[in-house]
Motif scaffolding. Structure first.
Motif, PDB file in Angstrom:
ATOM      1  N   GLU A 152      15.087 -21.979   3.373  1.00 22.36           N
ATOM      2  CA  GLU A 152      15.992 -21.359   2.417  1.00 22.36           C
ATOM      3  C   GLU A 152      16.241 -19.884   2.675  1.00 22.36           C
ATOM      4  OE1 GLU A 152      14.851 -23.883  -1.575  1.00 22.36           O
ATOM      5  OE2 GLU A 152      13.399 -22.424  -0.804  1.00 22.36           O
ATOM      6  N   ILE A 153      15.596 -19.298   3.680  1.00 24.14           N
ATOM      7  CA  ILE A 153      15.735 -17.873   3.977  1.00 24.14           C
ATOM      8  C   ILE A 153      16.837 -17.676   5.020  1.00 24.14           C
ATOM      9  CG2 ILE A 153      14.566 -15.862   4.948  1.00 24.14           C
ATOM     10  CD1 ILE A 153      11.960 -16.986   3.849  1.00 24.14           C
ATOM     11  N   PRO A 154      17.772 -16.743   4.814  1.00 20.33           N
ATOM     12  CA  PRO A 154      18.853 -16.521   5.783  1.00 20.33           C
ATOM     13  C   PRO A 154      18.413 -15.670   6.969  1.00 20.33           C
ATOM     14  CG  PRO A 154      19.130 -15.049   3.938  1.00 20.33           C
ATOM     15  CD  PRO A 154      17.938 -15.927   3.601  1.00 20.33           C
ATOM     16  N   ALA A 155      17.367 -16.101   7.620  1.00 22.63           N
ATOM     17  CA  ALA A 155      16.817 -15.389   8.768  1.00 22.63           C
ATOM     18  C   ALA A 155      15.950 -16.365   9.548  1.00 22.63           C
ATOM     19  CB  ALA A 155      15.978 -14.186   8.307  1.00 22.63           C
ATOM     20  N   THR A 156      15.527 -15.952  10.730  1.00 24.73           N
ATOM     21  CA  THR A 156      14.645 -16.784  11.541  1.00 24.73           C
ATOM     22  C   THR A 156      13.203 -16.421  11.248  1.00 24.73           C
ATOM     23  OG1 THR A 156      16.309 -16.951  13.273  1.00 24.73           O
ATOM     24  CG2 THR A 156      14.047 -17.493  13.870  1.00 24.73           C
ATOM     25  N   VAL A 157      12.477 -17.363  10.704  1.00 26.32           N
ATOM     26  CA  VAL A 157      11.068 -17.176  10.351  1.00 26.32           C
ATOM     27  C   VAL A 157      10.296 -18.367  10.904  1.00 26.32           C
ATOM     28  CG1 VAL A 157       9.404 -16.829   8.498  1.00 26.32           C
ATOM     29  CG2 VAL A 157      11.755 -15.995   8.231  1.00 26.32           C
ATOM     30  N   VAL A 166       7.514 -24.458   4.218  1.00 22.48           N
ATOM     31  CA  VAL A 166       6.402 -23.633   3.778  1.00 22.48           C
ATOM     32  C   VAL A 166       6.943 -22.279   3.339  1.00 22.48           C
ATOM     33  CG1 VAL A 166       5.932 -22.626   6.041  1.00 22.48           C
ATOM     34  CG2 VAL A 166       4.084 -22.865   4.406  1.00 22.48           C
ATOM     35  N   VAL A 167       6.274 -21.648   2.372  1.00 23.46           N
ATOM     36  CA  VAL A 167       6.677 -20.339   1.872  1.00 23.46           C
ATOM     37  C   VAL A 167       6.036 -19.246   2.726  1.00 23.46           C
ATOM     38  CG1 VAL A 167       6.530 -18.745  -0.073  1.00 23.46           C
ATOM     39  CG2 VAL A 167       6.989 -21.165  -0.469  1.00 23.46           C
ATOM     40  N   ALA A 168       6.848 -18.312   3.225  1.00 19.40           N
ATOM     41  CA  ALA A 168       6.355 -17.175   4.003  1.00 19.40           C
ATOM     42  C   ALA A 168       6.644 -15.904   3.211  1.00 19.40           C
ATOM     43  CB  ALA A 168       7.022 -17.130   5.371  1.00 19.40           C
ATOM     44  N   GLU A 169       5.640 -15.379   2.516  1.00 17.28           N
ATOM     45  CA  GLU A 169       5.870 -14.238   1.645  1.00 17.28           C
ATOM     46  C   GLU A 169       6.118 -12.946   2.423  1.00 17.28           C
ATOM     47  OE1 GLU A 169       3.208 -13.707  -1.566  1.00 17.28           O
ATOM     48  OE2 GLU A 169       3.684 -15.624  -2.487  1.00 17.28           O
ATOM     49  N   SER A 170       5.798 -12.915   3.720  1.00 15.59           N
ATOM     50  CA  SER A 170       6.125 -11.735   4.510  1.00 15.59           C
ATOM     51  C   SER A 170       7.617 -11.667   4.798  1.00 15.59           C
ATOM     52  CB  SER A 170       5.351 -11.746   5.826  1.00 15.59           C
ATOM     53  OG  SER A 170       5.689 -12.885   6.598  1.00 15.59           O
ATOM     54  N   ALA A 171       8.346 -12.782   4.600  1.00 19.31           N
ATOM     55  CA  ALA A 171       9.782 -12.817   4.841  1.00 19.31           C
ATOM     56  C   ALA A 171      10.593 -12.651   3.568  1.00 19.31           C
ATOM     57  CB  ALA A 171      10.165 -14.135   5.518  1.00 19.31           C
ATOM     58  N   SER A 172      10.013 -12.997   2.424  1.00  9.32           N
ATOM     59  CA  SER A 172      10.709 -12.853   1.155  1.00  9.32           C
ATOM     60  C   SER A 172       9.708 -13.014   0.022  1.00  9.32           C
ATOM     61  CB  SER A 172      11.820 -13.903   1.017  1.00  9.32           C
ATOM     62  OG  SER A 172      12.404 -13.848  -0.265  1.00  9.32           O
ATOM     63  N   ARG A 173       9.880 -12.214  -1.047  1.00  4.87           N
ATOM     64  CA  ARG A 173       9.042 -12.345  -2.236  1.00  4.87           C
ATOM     65  C   ARG A 173       9.688 -13.244  -3.283  1.00  4.87           C
ATOM     66  NH1 ARG A 173       4.898  -8.831  -1.855  1.00  4.87           N
ATOM     67  NH2 ARG A 173       5.159  -7.027  -0.477  1.00  4.87           N
ATOM     68  N   LEU A 174      10.779 -13.897  -2.893  1.00  8.00           N
ATOM     69  CA  LEU A 174      11.496 -14.760  -3.824  1.00  8.00           C
ATOM     70  C   LEU A 174      10.893 -16.153  -3.931  1.00  8.00           C
ATOM     71  CD1 LEU A 174      15.105 -13.725  -2.793  1.00  8.00           C
ATOM     72  CD2 LEU A 174      14.049 -13.307  -5.028  1.00  8.00           C
ATOM     73  N   GLY A 175       9.836 -16.429  -3.175  1.00 11.08           N
ATOM     74  CA  GLY A 175       9.220 -17.744  -3.217  1.00 11.08           C
ATOM     75  C   GLY A 175      10.042 -18.797  -2.508  1.00 11.08           C
ATOM     76  N   LEU A 176      10.848 -18.385  -1.519  1.00 13.20           N
ATOM     77  CA  LEU A 176      11.704 -19.315  -0.797  1.00 13.20           C
ATOM     78  C   LEU A 176      10.963 -19.923   0.376  1.00 13.20           C
ATOM     79  CD1 LEU A 176      14.968 -17.163  -0.661  1.00 13.20           C
ATOM     80  CD2 LEU A 176      14.295 -18.837  -2.391  1.00 13.20           C
ATOM     81  N   THR A 177      11.329 -21.163   0.698  1.00 15.42           N
ATOM     82  CA  THR A 177      10.798 -21.761   1.917  1.00 15.42           C
ATOM     83  C   THR A 177      11.530 -21.184   3.117  1.00 15.42           C
ATOM     84  OG1 THR A 177      12.383 -23.583   1.935  1.00 15.42           O
ATOM     85  CG2 THR A 177      10.351 -23.888   0.656  1.00 15.42           C
ATOM     86  N   GLY A 231      10.848  -6.846  14.082  1.00 12.79           N
ATOM     87  CA  GLY A 231      10.359  -7.916  13.231  1.00 12.79           C
ATOM     88  C   GLY A 231       8.965  -7.615  12.726  1.00 12.79           C
ATOM     89  N   ALA A 232       8.272  -8.651  12.293  1.00 16.28           N
ATOM     90  CA  ALA A 232       6.923  -8.500  11.747  1.00 16.28           C
ATOM     91  C   ALA A 232       6.099  -9.729  12.083  1.00 16.28           C
ATOM     92  CB  ALA A 232       6.956  -8.288  10.238  1.00 16.28           C
ATOM     93  N   VAL A 233       4.795  -9.504  12.301  1.00 14.32           N
ATOM     94  CA  VAL A 233       3.833 -10.578  12.514  1.00 14.32           C
ATOM     95  C   VAL A 233       2.772 -10.441  11.435  1.00 14.32           C
ATOM     96  CG1 VAL A 233       2.173 -11.619  14.082  1.00 14.32           C
ATOM     97  CG2 VAL A 233       4.274 -10.608  14.997  1.00 14.32           C
ATOM     98  N   ASN A 234       2.625 -11.480  10.626  1.00 22.61           N
ATOM     99  CA  ASN A 234       1.725 -11.442   9.477  1.00 22.61           C
ATOM    100  C   ASN A 234       0.624 -12.476   9.640  1.00 22.61           C
ATOM    101  OD1 ASN A 234       0.770 -10.798   6.844  1.00 22.61           O
ATOM    102  ND2 ASN A 234       1.911 -12.525   5.988  1.00 22.61           N
ATOM    103  N   VAL A 235      -0.640 -12.033   9.575  1.00 23.49           N
ATOM    104  CA  VAL A 235      -1.760 -12.967   9.597  1.00 23.49           C
ATOM    105  C   VAL A 235      -2.197 -13.223   8.161  1.00 23.49           C
ATOM    106  CG1 VAL A 235      -2.518 -12.276  11.890  1.00 23.49           C
ATOM    107  CG2 VAL A 235      -3.465 -11.113   9.908  1.00 23.49           C
ATOM    108  N   VAL A 236      -2.409 -14.505   7.834  1.00 21.28           N
ATOM    109  CA  VAL A 236      -2.740 -14.919   6.471  1.00 21.28           C
ATOM    110  C   VAL A 236      -4.107 -15.587   6.487  1.00 21.28           C
ATOM    111  CG1 VAL A 236      -2.006 -16.270   4.486  1.00 21.28           C
ATOM    112  CG2 VAL A 236      -0.287 -15.298   6.020  1.00 21.28           C
TER     113      VAL A 236
END
Length: 786
Positions: free
Chosen positions: A111-116, A97-108, A209-214
């Motif tokens: 594919e993000i070099p971090a824990t999300v 799933v894409v988490a835009e709070s972790a990257s605006r690159l449209g990565l799943t 870190g960050a907590v994002n509600v969508v």
């Protein structure tokens, strides 16, 4: 890593080693998968997904597969044939799933070099998460508490409260300890947890870190409706209705959600009522242009529970409890309590005044467009406005007095009038640079925050017996006023360069300006000494990492990232005489994410080292101490597997060693101590078994263990470790029973099955009392989709 391993329990290191070996053994299986396409799981029934915030990833490489969506912390279970608006098969840990709070690159997430971590609406419904605080309890290594002064507070990777950004659809509202509220999950599509310093994405304040509600958003396709109702043994209820899909106007999609809840507390005369109404319209004018608009109104009204007072064991006698708290304590009124306990007569006692209130009303307006300027160039822009009115009118201090054997109470009043306006604009460019696929995003954001804070503190208050007393009323109110204005402008860039089909570099940089203007007046309206004052900061933060898919499904990653936040983490505790330097943080993180066994199993592992400098910490009341430096090292492990079509298993464990350094003050030192509300060990585990009868039945159990924590930096009072478990059973009633309803689910749930008494949270600003976890409760609910 040697310093990290030296402090880890042998059992945890052994578990990590076993899983690493498991990954190596399974590489042969992964190579076998490379010969042909990966088999997909059977389709599942899920709520419609929006096409904007949580859309599928656009591949940065032309040969990459289209990402799939999934609910978190569970393996997919089989279901009937998909219907319009449903999504394809899902992965057990939700990494597609894409988490835009972790990257605006449209990565799943994979594919993000971090824990999300992304916990979906489907998981919230299945696990019975009613509020965002309960969602956090199921995440890897995250704990939370609803202390009324700062509800929906989180602890993650050794950091708490305003060291973690809380976001609404990717937008920061303000400092967590000033703006967060209890939020029902009914109107949410997902909650995202971005671990470690994340200032590149969410700006100042994201050291932990960050907590994002969508929120739920429109989808294109036939209209789908959903509703649910629940009731529990505390006389709490929740109700919800949502609808979304395409209208008769070509290109126009809508979403509407409304929820109402009354969550009663276990303490006398406590509880929270919420109302949330939200809607959004998406209009695709052409293949290259889409415009949208959204509105949301939220309110919550609470009779607040401020906790149970710490009392001397010697006073409680036969009413003293064990296993909830331990240690010694000197109360804020100067009483030396010696060894302390929670008196069992106070489990359900409310020490608040009868006319107490805790109220908030919030309004969101958002709108924007997405324009494809060229096949590889996309412009997106969002403008937003937010307004909030909040009020606290309570007795907030419960300090036991050893001289009188009574509880000293102090009144506190504060109100907020907040206005926030801003804009976020992204330009995304897909290109091929010297034969390498590259995606570049540049973001320009700006916001203006205006905050007015009338308040009054009455430290004298009164005293009442420990039990059987007249709660009384607040009394006369004298008000003084504080104001703050924060201007924020930021320019950030992100880039992903694919050096090979399997190896990518991902980086980002953010240049930010923060301007603060503060004023404070006394009850007579006269400006206090040193006010008004102005302060500016210009932090530069970034991250650099890589991902390497060694074989299909097995991805290694590492990153270095930095963060920054205002040192006192509360804009109204900053005084003109305090050093107003920024707090800075950095993290080193490495790990692995693995999807295998024909997408039936998935696990992830991460190790990190975080350091934060120039830290301020709560010292009780409204005071702060300079804590120097904070260090945090730990590991996290999560796994989920669909063993058979009927049996699912999942679990996670996190270990963190968080400590202060250079924390010296007149009369002592807290260097080496652990920050409040930070457990070393947090673990979750669950299992579910589905019986494929004409009316399918599923039975599930979920357990949670939280280690010892402290309520203050002094580390003299321990909130003891606890383990709780929930069980549930639901039955899916076929459409043939209710012809107009496609899906009907009846659920019975028992929370805190063993009726465990435990301390769930401690507020270091109110260290005389401890918030207790809820006792055993029973809940029934009914959910419908059509």
């Amino acid at each position: 890593m040697s310093r990290l391993h030296a402090g880890l329990p042998r059992s945890l290191l052994l578990a990590s080693g076993v899983l690493a070996s498991f990954a190596a053994i399974d590489i042969s299986t992964a190579f076998a998968q490379q010969a042909g396409p990966r088999e997909q799981l059977p389709p599942v029934e899920i709520a419609p997904r929006p096409d904007q915030k949580r859309k599928q990833a656009r591949p940065a490489n032309r040969d990459e597969r289209v990402a799939r969506r999934a609910p978190a912390n569970r393996a997919a279970s089989p279901a009937t044939a998909p219907k319009p608006g449903d999504q394809p098969a899902q992965t057990p840990l939700n990494t597609n799933v894409v988490a835009e709070s972790a990257s605006r690159l449209g990565l799943t997430v994979h594919e993000i070099p971090a824990t999300v971590e992304v916990i979906s609406a489907e998981t919230m419904r299945e696990q019975g998460y009613r509020t965002t605080s309960e969602v956090a309890q199921g995440a890897v290594g995250v704990t939370s508490g609803d202390n009324p002064a700062e509800p929906a507070a989180f602890s993650m990777r050794g950091f708490t409260n305003s060291q973690i950004n809380t976001l609404y659809n990717g937008i920061k509202i303000g400092p967590q300890n000033m703006t967060s509220r209890i939020m029902d999950t009914a109107n949410l599509e997902a909650v995202e947890f971005v671990k470690g310093p994340a200032s590149v994405m969410s700006g100042e304040g994201a050291s932990g870190g960050a907590v994002n509600v969508v929120t739920k958003q429109p989808h294109t396709g036939p209209i789908r409706n959903e509703a649910f109702f629940s009731y529990d043994s505390l006389n709490s209820f929740r109700s919800y209705y949502g609808s979304g899909g395409s209208t008769n106007v070509q290109g126009l999609d809508y979403r509407f959600d409304i929820s109402r809840s009354s969550l009663n507390g276990f303490a006398d005369d406590t509880g929270t009522k919420t109302l949330d109404v939200s809607g959004q319209l998406n209009y695709r004018i052409s293949d290259s242009l889409k415009v949208w608009g959204a509105i949301e109104y939220r309110e919550d009204r609470s009779k607040a529970y401020w906790g149970a007072p710490l009392v001397p064991i010697a006073f409680s006698g036969s009413h003293a409890t064990t296993g909830i708290v331990s240690g010694t304590y000197v109360a804020s009124n100067g009483s030396n309590l010696g060894p302390i306990t929670i008196d069992d007569r106070t489990f359900n006692t409310n020490y608040n005044v009868l006319d107490n209130r805790n109220v908030a009303q919030e309004v969101w307006l958002r709108g924007g467009f997405e324009l494809k300027l060229a096949p590889d160039l996309t412009l997106k822009s969002q403008a937003y406005a937010y307004g909030a009115e909040r009020s606290w009118f309570n007795n907030e201090v419960e300090a036991f007095n050893t001289t009188t054997n009574t509880v000293d109470r102090s009144r506190f009043y504060v109100a907020h009038s907040q206005r926030l306006v801003g804009n976020i604009t992204d330009l995304t460019w897909d290109a091929n640079i010297a034969g390498f696929d590259n995606r570049f995003v540049t973001t320009l954001s700006s916001s203006y925050l205006d905050f007015v804070r009338p308040g009054a503190f009455k430290p004298l208050g009164d005293s009442v017996p420990l039990v059987d007393f007249d709660r009384g009323f607040y009394g006369p109110l004298t008000i003084q006023q504080q104001t703050a204005r924060i201007d924020n402008e930021a320019l950030s860039v992100e880039d992903r360069l694919k050096l090979t089909r399997t190896f990518a570099l991902v980086g980002g940089l953010r240049v930010e300006h923060i301007g603060l203007d503060r004023n404070s007046t006394d009850p007579a309206g006269l400006v206090k000494a040193g006010f008004p004052f102005t302060k500016d900061w210009a932090p530069v933060t970034g991250r650099l990492g890589y991902t390497w898919e060694a074989v299909p499904g097995l991805t290694f990653f590492s990153q270095y990232a930095t963060g920054a936040d205002v040192s006192a983490n509360n804009i109204f505790l900053l005084l003109p005489t305090q050093p107003l330097d920024l707090t800075t943080s950095r993290t080193y993180e490495t790990g692995v994410k693995h999807l295998f066994w024909d997408s039936r199993a998935e696990w992830s592992f991460a190790a990190y080292d975080i350091q934060r400098k120039n830290v301020y910490a709560a010292a009780g009341g409204m005071a702060l101490n300079i804590a120097g430096r904070q260090e945090s090292k730990g590991v996290e492990l999560a796994a989920a597997v669909r063993v058979t079509d009927a049996l699912r298993l999942w679990g996670n464990i996190a270990y963190v060693d968080a400590r202060y350094a250079d924390y010296n003050f007149a009369g002592g030192s807290f260097s080496g101590n652990t920050p409040p509300n930070v457990p070393r060990i947090v673990a979750n585990a669950g299992a579910a078994y589905r019986f494929f009868t004409p009316w399918p039945v599923e039975l599930g159990v979920v357990g949670r263990h939280v280690g010892d924590r402290y309520n203050t930096d002094a580390n003299t009072v321990t909130m003891n470790a606890y383990t709780v478990a929930d069980v549930y059973a639901f039955v899916d009633i076929p459409k043939s029973v209710f012809a107009a309803v496609e899906q009907t689910r009846l659920t019975f749930r028992v929370r805190n099955l063993t009726d465990k008494r435990y301390a769930i949270w401690g507020d270091p600003f109110y260290p005389d009392q401890i918030l207790l976890g809820a006792p055993r409760t029973y809940e029934v609910s009914a959910a419908f989709k059509w």
